[in-house]
Scaffold this motif. Structure first.
Motif, mmCIF file in Angstrom:
data_model
loop_
_atom_site.group_PDB
_atom_site.id
_atom_site.type_symbol
_atom_site.label_atom_id
_atom_site.label_comp_id
_atom_site.label_asym_id
_atom_site.label_seq_id
_atom_site.Cartn_x
_atom_site.Cartn_y
_atom_site.Cartn_z
ATOM 1 N N PRO A 373 0.828 -1.214 0.000
ATOM 2 C CA PRO A 373 0.000 0.000 0.000
ATOM 3 C C PRO A 373 0.858 1.258 0.000
ATOM 4 C CG PRO A 373 -0.771 -1.574 1.656
ATOM 5 C CD PRO A 373 0.547 -2.077 1.163
ATOM 6 N N PRO A 374 0.396 2.317 -0.657
ATOM 7 C CA PRO A 374 1.152 3.573 -0.656
ATOM 8 C C PRO A 374 1.170 4.198 0.737
ATOM 9 C CG PRO A 374 -0.999 3.888 -1.661
ATOM 10 C CD PRO A 374 -0.839 2.417 -1.438
ATOM 11 N N SER A 375 2.287 4.761 1.110
ATOM 12 C CA SER A 375 2.406 5.394 2.429
ATOM 13 C C SER A 375 1.948 6.851 2.357
ATOM 14 C CB SER A 375 3.859 5.352 2.897
ATOM 15 O OG SER A 375 4.675 6.158 2.047
ATOM 16 N N ALA A 376 1.823 7.457 3.526
ATOM 17 C CA ALA A 376 1.480 8.883 3.583
ATOM 18 C C ALA A 376 2.547 9.715 2.884
ATOM 19 C CB ALA A 376 1.328 9.313 5.040
ATOM 20 N N THR A 377 3.800 9.305 3.034
ATOM 21 C CA THR A 377 4.900 10.019 2.373
ATOM 22 C C THR A 377 4.753 9.975 0.856
ATOM 23 O OG1 THR A 377 6.376 9.430 4.204
ATOM 24 C CG2 THR A 377 7.413 10.171 2.153
ATOM 25 N N ASP A 378 4.336 8.808 0.314
ATOM 26 C CA ASP A 378 4.124 8.688 -1.136
ATOM 27 C C ASP A 378 3.095 9.706 -1.617
ATOM 28 O OD1 ASP A 378 5.905 6.572 -1.286
ATOM 29 O OD2 ASP A 378 4.347 5.067 -0.950
ATOM 30 N N LEU A 379 1.998 9.824 -0.863
ATOM 31 C CA LEU A 379 0.936 10.737 -1.267
ATOM 32 C C LEU A 379 1.381 12.201 -1.192
ATOM 33 C CD1 LEU A 379 -2.216 9.115 0.371
ATOM 34 C CD2 LEU A 379 -1.460 8.979 -1.984
ATOM 35 N N ILE A 380 2.143 12.532 -0.150
ATOM 36 C CA ILE A 380 2.613 13.911 -0.013
ATOM 37 C C ILE A 380 3.579 14.261 -1.149
ATOM 38 C CG2 ILE A 380 3.989 15.453 1.433
ATOM 39 C CD1 ILE A 380 2.784 13.922 3.872
ATOM 40 N N GLU A 381 4.468 13.308 -1.485
ATOM 41 C CA GLU A 381 5.394 13.539 -2.597
ATOM 42 C C GLU A 381 4.624 13.724 -3.903
ATOM 43 O OE1 GLU A 381 8.679 14.033 -2.707
ATOM 44 O OE2 GLU A 381 8.606 14.050 -0.506
ATOM 45 N N LEU A 382 3.548 12.934 -4.065
ATOM 46 C CA LEU A 382 2.717 13.068 -5.257
ATOM 47 C C LEU A 382 2.116 14.469 -5.340
ATOM 48 C CD1 LEU A 382 1.036 11.800 -7.670
ATOM 49 C CD2 LEU A 382 -0.736 11.403 -5.971
ATOM 50 N N LYS A 383 1.601 14.962 -4.207
ATOM 51 C CA LYS A 383 0.992 16.291 -4.181
ATOM 52 C C LYS A 383 2.027 17.370 -4.500
ATOM 53 C CE LYS A 383 -3.262 15.280 -3.170
ATOM 54 N NZ LYS A 383 -4.367 15.624 -4.102
ATOM 55 N N LYS A 384 3.236 17.175 -3.983
ATOM 56 C CA LYS A 384 4.301 18.148 -4.272
ATOM 57 C C LYS A 384 4.615 18.179 -5.766
ATOM 58 C CE LYS A 384 7.913 17.825 -1.556
ATOM 59 N NZ LYS A 384 8.930 17.177 -0.683
ATOM 60 N N ASP A 385 4.771 17.000 -6.354
ATOM 61 C CA ASP A 385 5.068 16.934 -7.786
ATOM 62 C C ASP A 385 3.944 17.564 -8.603
ATOM 63 O OD1 ASP A 385 7.408 15.651 -7.192
ATOM 64 O OD2 ASP A 385 6.658 13.632 -7.607
#
Length: 574
Positions: A373-385
């Motif tokens: 499963p994607p982590s919270a960090t993955d989602l935050i990095e996605l939002k930044k990109d």
């Protein structure tokens, strides 16, 4: 060499070729390449193919080319199990016949005013598409005459039999001229289908799409192990992570579709539910919203999803794993259409689901990969990109920025630096993400009681579910005796707070415990894990359900079938 064939090699008319070209198709699918020539030559055909293989065009093209436009009477009849599929099939016929002058079609099904359908038939059409029940209605009213019908197609014949239409189908076939083409399309070929083919077909040609061809190669299949209460959270993360535009989510019960839809809406995702409790007008409205992209997620049950034909579905979620392998293939066939790639994502919540994944892999002869499963960090990095891309996109537009530049000047005049202004704006854009996204432990602990339990489960419920799961689908005793098939349970007493129901179907009807559990759970929303002992005798069955749900089960199931057979269900008097 079949892959090198073009539609022009199949002997179809120039008008059809033009329509096919306009629809963007160049090469026929395997089922089309094998079926179209056989039908044009006048043979009866048995076609084994799943949804998404192009089977509609496989029978629609020969039908359109063979009807006589100068005769405004029904010359071809297509039977479908559901309203949605009937509408889809007739829509495909309209597209393919657009350059065939004088060829017209109509769709007739229950849930719509019959007067409109009568007017359409009186006006004169060559091709009629409909559901068996409504076709029978028009035959009895004498508003549909089959004397000129020279070809009949039964689309998804196995589904029609499972839904209890066998008697209607036989009556329709018996009312047709003896000199005709009879075509069966079915995902599976069980004995009842073969019985019908022997009775109503003449030397049929068998066209079979091999199983490896049934699962579209451009669909990436994967699964996640996740605690049941966190399935909604995980699915929301995946939708946000991949930025899916159109998604279909499959649940096994009507109740689950409503709950999942409400959960997605609460998380800011536009979702609509599609299940059997909706009226035809409501279902049409939901599908139109989905096709037009006004909602991005469609949450559906298997039966309600029949006929979903949207080319741009990017992902199918198996929120609940399907009850059988055939439904899995039907589900994932909703994506990866028209040559596009797609994803199929399944959620595994316990050991039983893990075993089911293994069974699915054997059935489709393809690996289903486990993902983390994607982590919270993955989602935050996605939002930044995504934010960086959005900034570049906005700056690339040539427009009058005077007002915005004046605002920046005002902020700087207040003593703020450019870095502080940028930081505040980024916080405004991403602050909500940091509040909502938290680290979650999705991992299922198979050594504890949280496996195989529902969203509201606890350790006790998990244990009970496992205990029943071990006994749930017991095989019949081959050594004779009482002639019954049963789920082992305490012979001395029924479980507390359970009611015993009588069902008029038994072993002679080829009913198994999982058929009963699947039917009751799927139609009533009562969790399968809460269904108690099942005793199957030759001519009838007893099943224990929670006392609080007994009246609801009786009311709902009285209007349903099991394996296509109508039910008589009532409280046991014993």
């Amino acid at each position: 060499m079949e892959q090198e064939l073009t539609f022009s090699d199949l002997g179809i008319s120039e008008e059809i070729l033009k329509a096919v070209e306009d629809m963007g198709y160049t090469h026929p699918s395997p089922i089309q390449a094998q079926t179209i020539p056989q039908l044009l030559e006048g043979h009866d055909v048995i076609g084994q193919a799943q949804t998404g293989t192009g089977k509609t065009a496989a029978f629609a093209i020969p039908i359109i080319d063979q009807v006589d436009p100068s005769v405004n009477k029904p010359q071809a009849l297509v039977l479908c199990p559901t309203r949605e599929l009937a509408v889809q099939v007739e829509g495909e016929i309209v597209k393919l016949a657009r350059f065939k002058r004088g060829v017209s079609s109509t769709c007739i099904y229950g849930g719509e005013a019959i007067d409109r359908q009568i007017r359409s038939l009186k006006k004169g059409v060559q091709i009629v598409v409909g559901t068996p029940g409504r076709i029978m209605d028009h035959m009895q009213r004498r508003t549909l005459n089959l004397d000129n019908v020279s070809i009949i197609v039964l689309d998804e014949a196995d589904e029609m039999l499972d839904m209890g239409f066998r008697e209607d189908i036989e009556m329709i076939l018996s009312a047709m001229p003896e000199e005709r083409q009879t075509v069966f399309f079915s995902a599976t070929m069980p004995k009842p289908i073969m019985d019908l083919t022997r009775k109503f077909q003449t030397d049929p040609k068998v066209v079979k799409v091999l199983r490896k061809e049934l699962t579209v190669e451009n669909i990436t299949q994967s699964y996640y192990e996740v605690k049941s209460p966190l399935k909604l959270e995980l699915m929301t993360r995946l939708i946000n992570l991949h930025q899916f535009n159109l998604s279909v989510v499959f649940c096994n019960t009507k109740r689950a579709t409503d709950e999942v839809t409400e959960g997605l809406i609460a998380r800011g995702i536009q979702a609509e539910a599609l299940h059997g409790d909706l009226s035809q007008a409501q279902r049409t409205k939901v599908m139109n919203k989905f096709r037009k992209g006004h909602c991005s997620v469609l949450v559906a049950t298997d039966v309600a999803a029949r006929g979903i034909d949207v080319d741009n579905v990017e992902v199918v979620f198996n929120y609940d794993l399907p009850l059988d392998e055939e439904n899995y293939v039907h589900r994932i066939g909703r994506t990866g259409r028209a040559g596009k790639s797609g994803m199929a994502i399944s959620f595994v919540t316990g050991r039983k689901d893990n075993f089911k994944i293994r069974d699915l892999e054997k059935f489709i002869k393809t690996s289903i990969h486990k993902l983390d499963p994607p982590s919270a960090t993955d989602l935050i990095e996605l939002k930044k990109d995504q934010l960086v891309k959005d900034v570049y996109k906005v700056l690339s537009k040539e427009e009058d920025n005077q007002l915005f530049e004046e605002t920046i000047g005002q902020l700087l005049a207040e003593g703020l630096s450019m870095d502080q202004v940028a930081l505040a704006l980024i916080k405004m854009q991403m602050g909500d993400v940091l509040k909502v996204v938290e680290e979650q432990n999705f991992e299922v602990d198979f050594s504890r009681g949280d496996r195989d339990r529902g969203d509201r489960g606890g350790r006790r419920e998990g244990r009970e579910s496992r205990d029943r799961g071990r006994d749930r689908y017991a095989k019949s005793d081959s050594r004779g005796g009482s002639g019954r098939e049963r789920i082992p349970r305490d012979k001395t007493a029924r479980e507390p707070n359970m009611a015993r129901l009588f069902i008029n179907l038994g072993k002679k009807d080829r009913i198994r415990p999982n058929d009963i559990v699947g039917a009751i759970a799927g139609e009533t929303g009562v969790p399968g894990r809460s269904i108690g002992g099942i005793d199957i005798y030759d001519n009838f069955t007893f099943v224990d359900v929670p006392s609080k749900d007994a009246d609801h089960v009786i009311k709902v199931m009285k209007s349903n079938t099991i394996k296509g057979k109508p039910l008589n269900i009532e409280l046991s008097k014993g």
